[in-house]
Design a protein around this motif. Sequence first.
Motif, PDB file in Angstrom:
ATOM      1  N   GLU A 117      16.965 113.062  17.938  1.00  0.00           N
ATOM      2  CA  GLU A 117      15.571 112.610  17.984  1.00  0.00           C
ATOM      3  C   GLU A 117      15.436 111.214  18.591  1.00  0.00           C
ATOM      4  OE1 GLU A 117      17.205 111.613  13.864  1.00  0.00           O
ATOM      5  OE2 GLU A 117      17.304 113.278  15.290  1.00  0.00           O
ATOM      6  N   LYS A 159      12.717 112.735  23.674  1.00  0.00           N
ATOM      7  CA  LYS A 159      11.468 112.017  23.911  1.00  0.00           C
ATOM      8  C   LYS A 159      10.684 112.616  25.072  1.00  0.00           C
ATOM      9  CE  LYS A 159      13.404 107.738  22.055  1.00  0.00           C
ATOM     10  NZ  LYS A 159      13.946 106.390  22.369  1.00  0.00           N
ATOM     11  N   ARG A 213       9.404 116.235  23.534  1.00  0.00           N
ATOM     12  CA  ARG A 213       9.323 116.170  22.073  1.00  0.00           C
ATOM     13  C   ARG A 213       8.542 117.324  21.473  1.00  0.00           C
ATOM     14  NH1 ARG A 213       7.398 110.630  19.299  1.00  0.00           N
ATOM     15  NH2 ARG A 213       5.365 111.289  20.097  1.00  0.00           N
ATOM     16  N   HIS A 219       6.720 112.288  14.016  1.00  0.00           N
ATOM     17  CA  HIS A 219       6.637 112.619  15.443  1.00  0.00           C
ATOM     18  C   HIS A 219       5.590 113.706  15.689  1.00  0.00           C
ATOM     19  CE1 HIS A 219      11.107 111.233  15.951  1.00  0.00           C
ATOM     20  NE2 HIS A 219      10.279 110.244  15.668  1.00  0.00           N
TER      21      HIS A 219
END
Length: 372
Positions: free
Chosen positions: A73, A79, A82, A102
Motif C-alpha cells: 500500500e 498509488k 489504488r 484509502h
Amino acid sequence: MINIAQYFTEEKRNSHIKGVIGHLNRKFLHTAVRYKVKPKYYFEKRFYKALLIDREFLKRIIFATYDEIESFESSDSYKAHRLFFLLCLPSELRNSEPFSTHFGLESNCFPRELIGQNIEEISAEVRVNCKKVFDYGSFSKISRAEIYDRGQWNAYNYLNEFMPKTCPYCNIQLITRLEDCLEDGGLHYEMRPALDHFLSKNKFPFFALTVSNLIPSCKECNTDLKLEKNFKDPRHINPMGQSFEGIAKFDIKLRDDSDILQAIESIYNYGELNTGSIKIFLDTTDTASDQNISDFNLENRYNNHIENVRFFLEKLPKVAKEKIKSYQDLFEIDDFETALQRFIEHSLNPEDHKDVIFSIFKRDLISKYCDL
C-alpha cells in the motif's frame, strides 16, 4: 526458517515472467471466448492495459520483494491504481486500516460509472476478473494423463532446480518433486510440494503469481497450520529473502530444573546428555520471528521429533578440539572440518542446510555449545 531466495536464479526469473506474459496474452487476446477476461470498468481496463503494455509495471508485481508485498500500500504501483487494488480486496480487509482510509478518499472522487452503484457487487466482479488474470489454477493444476516438457510454464517446472529438499518454514519435513522421463523426451509429472501463498491468494489475488509469495512448503506448514492466516498484519518472516539467522536461535534446556545436578554430572564425567530430560526451544526478541514460531507451532513440533536428533544431542558434549583431533588421527582423516562433520554427522556448509532436516537446529547448537 531458511532463506531460499538466492536459489531463484535469473534464468528462473526470465522463465517465469515469460510464462506470465504468455498467460496474460491468452487471457486477453485469445480468440476462444472462454479464455478471455473482459473487464467492465475503466479503472480495471486501465490496470490491465498497464499489465500488457508496461513490462516494468508487470515485473514490479511479479517480482515484488517480501517487503514490498507486505507493505504494497506504500508502493507507487498501488498509488497509481489504488481503486483497482482496493476493490480486489475482500470487504473485511478493505474495511481495515490503512485500506479503509484509502477507500474513504477514493469514495470522495468515484468515477461516474461507480456513482450510485452497489460497491460490494462491483468489488465481487473485479475480484473474479483479478483471480482469472492472476490465475494460480492454470499454473498449478496439471492433468496427470498429459505429457509435458521442461519449457512449459507450470508449477513443476517452476520448482525444478529451485526448491529446497526441506520445508523452509520448519526445516523438519522433507518435500519432494517427482517426474517420469518418457522415451520421446517428454515428462510425466508425478508429485510436487505445495506452493504456499505467504499472503493469501484469496485476500490478495493480484499476488497469486508473485515469486516472493510462492513458498515451497510441507503439508503440515501449508495445509494444517497456516491456512488463511494473515501474514501481513502482524508481520511474519518470509523465506523468500529472510531467515531466522541473527534474530532467532534454537537452544535446549532442562524440562525440570531439579535435574540440573544429574545433567552436569553426566556431561562432566561421562560426556553424555540425557535427551529425555531436554526440551528444545527457540529464543528470539524479534516479533515477526515470534509470529512464525507460534503459527507454525515450531517448539512443540521439534520436541515431538526430539528422538530424531537424539544421537546428535548425545554427541554434542563430546565435541571439543582435542577430541575431534583424536578422532581425525584415529580414522586418518585429512582435515579437521571433515573429521568434525563426520563425527557429528552434520554438514557445516550453509549451502547444504536447506536440503537437510534439523540442520538449522544443529547449526545453532554447534555454534553455542561446541569448543571449536
